[in-house]
Design a protein around this motif. Structure first.
Motif, short mmCIF file in Angstrom:
data_model
loop_
_atom_site.label_atom_id
_atom_site.label_comp_id
_atom_site.label_asym_id
_atom_site.label_seq_id
_atom_site.Cartn_x
_atom_site.Cartn_y
_atom_site.Cartn_z
N PRO A 1 28.62 1.47 -9.74
CA PRO A 1 29.54 1.73 -8.62
C PRO A 1 30.29 0.48 -8.17
O PRO A 1 29.92 -0.65 -8.51
CB PRO A 1 28.58 2.20 -7.52
N ALA A 2 31.30 0.69 -7.36
CA ALA A 2 32.10 -0.41 -6.83
C ALA A 2 31.32 -1.27 -5.85
O ALA A 2 31.70 -2.40 -5.55
CB ALA A 2 33.36 0.14 -6.15
N THR A 3 30.18 -0.75 -5.35
CA THR A 3 29.35 -1.50 -4.40
C THR A 3 28.58 -2.64 -5.07
O THR A 3 28.06 -3.53 -4.39
CB THR A 3 28.34 -0.56 -3.73
N LEU A 4 28.50 -2.62 -6.40
CA LEU A 4 27.69 -3.60 -7.13
C LEU A 4 28.22 -5.02 -6.93
O LEU A 4 29.41 -5.28 -7.10
CB LEU A 4 27.68 -3.26 -8.62
N LYS A 5 27.30 -5.94 -6.59
CA LYS A 5 27.66 -7.34 -6.35
C LYS A 5 27.07 -8.28 -7.38
O LYS A 5 27.58 -9.38 -7.59
CB LYS A 5 27.20 -7.76 -4.95
N TYR A 6 25.98 -7.87 -8.02
CA TYR A 6 25.29 -8.81 -8.92
C TYR A 6 24.57 -8.07 -10.03
O TYR A 6 23.89 -7.07 -9.78
CB TYR A 6 24.28 -9.64 -8.12
N ILE A 7 24.72 -8.55 -11.26
CA ILE A 7 23.94 -8.08 -12.41
C ILE A 7 23.23 -9.30 -13.00
O ILE A 7 23.88 -10.30 -13.33
CB ILE A 7 24.82 -7.43 -13.49
N GLY A 8 21.93 -9.23 -13.14
CA GLY A 8 21.15 -10.36 -13.60
C GLY A 8 21.18 -10.56 -15.11
O GLY A 8 21.75 -9.78 -15.87
N VAL A 9 20.51 -11.61 -15.54
CA VAL A 9 20.43 -12.00 -16.94
C VAL A 9 19.81 -10.88 -17.78
O VAL A 9 18.75 -10.34 -17.42
CB VAL A 9 19.59 -13.28 -17.10
N SER A 10 20.46 -10.49 -18.85
CA SER A 10 19.95 -9.50 -19.81
C SER A 10 19.52 -8.20 -19.15
O SER A 10 18.63 -7.50 -19.64
CB SER A 10 18.78 -10.08 -20.60
N ALA A 11 20.17 -7.87 -18.03
CA ALA A 11 19.80 -6.66 -17.29
C ALA A 11 19.93 -5.41 -18.14
O ALA A 11 19.15 -4.46 -18.01
CB ALA A 11 20.63 -6.54 -16.02
N PHE A 12 20.95 -5.39 -19.02
CA PHE A 12 21.20 -4.22 -19.85
C PHE A 12 21.15 -4.57 -21.35
O PHE A 12 21.92 -4.06 -22.15
CB PHE A 12 22.54 -3.58 -19.50
N ASP A 13 20.22 -5.44 -21.70
CA ASP A 13 19.96 -5.74 -23.11
C ASP A 13 19.09 -4.60 -23.65
O ASP A 13 17.88 -4.59 -23.50
CB ASP A 13 19.24 -7.08 -23.22
N LEU A 14 19.73 -3.59 -24.26
CA LEU A 14 19.06 -2.31 -24.49
C LEU A 14 18.53 -2.12 -25.91
O LEU A 14 18.33 -0.98 -26.35
CB LEU A 14 19.99 -1.15 -24.13
#
Length: 266
Positions: free
Chosen positions: A229-242
């Motif tokens: 969503p547009a509310t997202l402010k931060y995505i951490g390291v390798s958060a979506f390393d799937l």
């Protein structure tokens, strides 16, 4: 105010517990896989723990092979789940061999040794495989008063779980790590901490108005389509390393590099 170890063990005709009165403490065995407080109560399939209960120790629900529905009724006081009184360790044996298919939690949970290492800490991973196969899924519902799904709450849960937590704004670190999450509904979610769903089998998730996703939050999970969503402010390291090892390779003792992600929108 105290129910002792194996107090109701082998009470095969017991069908219902109607009133907890002023009971504050329930003790199970703390020495392994012996009968818990209700072990062998084959006619008792459902249990509601009243708000007066503040402490549950040992393998209270262990060996209770007929338990399918467990309810911690709403209450303001914390409910402590611990391996035994005053000793360190997880609550792993508390639910062994209990084929629970519905769990409602109306209390904040804690453990006397690890403040956040609580709740269903690997609750059913000690069940025999033949028993696990009889459990198609576990439905889990948290009271709207519970604002945080705390650390390790369903870590390593291999039984499929469907989670509804309508009041939760945060999912703490390792909460669902390596868990067989089939679905989760958290409409108020704002924060997803590190490793929250790492190595889990979650494939779809509505991120609603999430603001922060921590390091490795979904690393090696099974997400297929991600729309943030547009509310997202931060995505951490390798958060979506799937990348992950497929079930087939894992069962064969091998490793392969599989990725489930098809679309990613931000």
């Amino acid at each position: 105010k105290v129910i002792g170890t194996a107090a109701f063990a082998q009470c095969t005709a017991l069908k219902k517990i109607e009133d907890w009165g002023q009971v504050e403490t329930i003790h199970g065995s703390s020495i392994g896989f012996g009968y818990g407080c209700f072990g062998g109560c084959t006619a008792l399939t459902e249990l509601k723990i009243g708000p007066s209960v503040k402490y549950i120790y040992g393998n209270t629900f262990g060996g209770w092979t007929s338990l399918t529905k467990l309810i911690f009724e709403d209450g303001d006081d914390w409910l402590e789940l611990s391996p035994n009184d005053g000793n360190e360790g997880s609550a792993t044996l508390m639910f062994y061999d209990s084929p629970i298919t519905y769990f409602y939690c109306g209390r904040k949970l804690t453990n006397n040794a690890h403040d956040n290492y609580i709740g269903f800490v690997n609750p059913l991973t000690t069940i025999e495989e033949s028993v696990r196969k009889t459990i198609p899924k576990m439905e889990v519902e948290f009271s709207e008063k519970i604002d945080t799904l705390r650390n390790c709450v369903f870590r390593n849960m291999d039984i499929p779980i469907e989670v509804k937590a309508l009041g939760a704004v945060a999912i703490a670190d390792y909460a669902f790590e390596d868990a067989n999450v089939k679905s989760i509904d958290v409409p108020k979610i704002k924060f997803i901490d590190k490793y929250a769903f790492s190595k889990s089998k979650i494939s779809e998730m509505n991120f609603y108005s999430v603001e922060e996703i921590g390091n490795y939050a979904f690393q090696n999970s099974r997400l297929t389509n991600v729309s943030l969503p547009a509310t997202l402010k931060y995505i951490g390291v390798s958060a979506f390393d799937l990348n992950y090892t497929s079930d087939e390779a894992n069962e064969a003792g091998n490793y392969d590099d599989t990725s489930s992600l098809k679309t990613f929108t931000i």
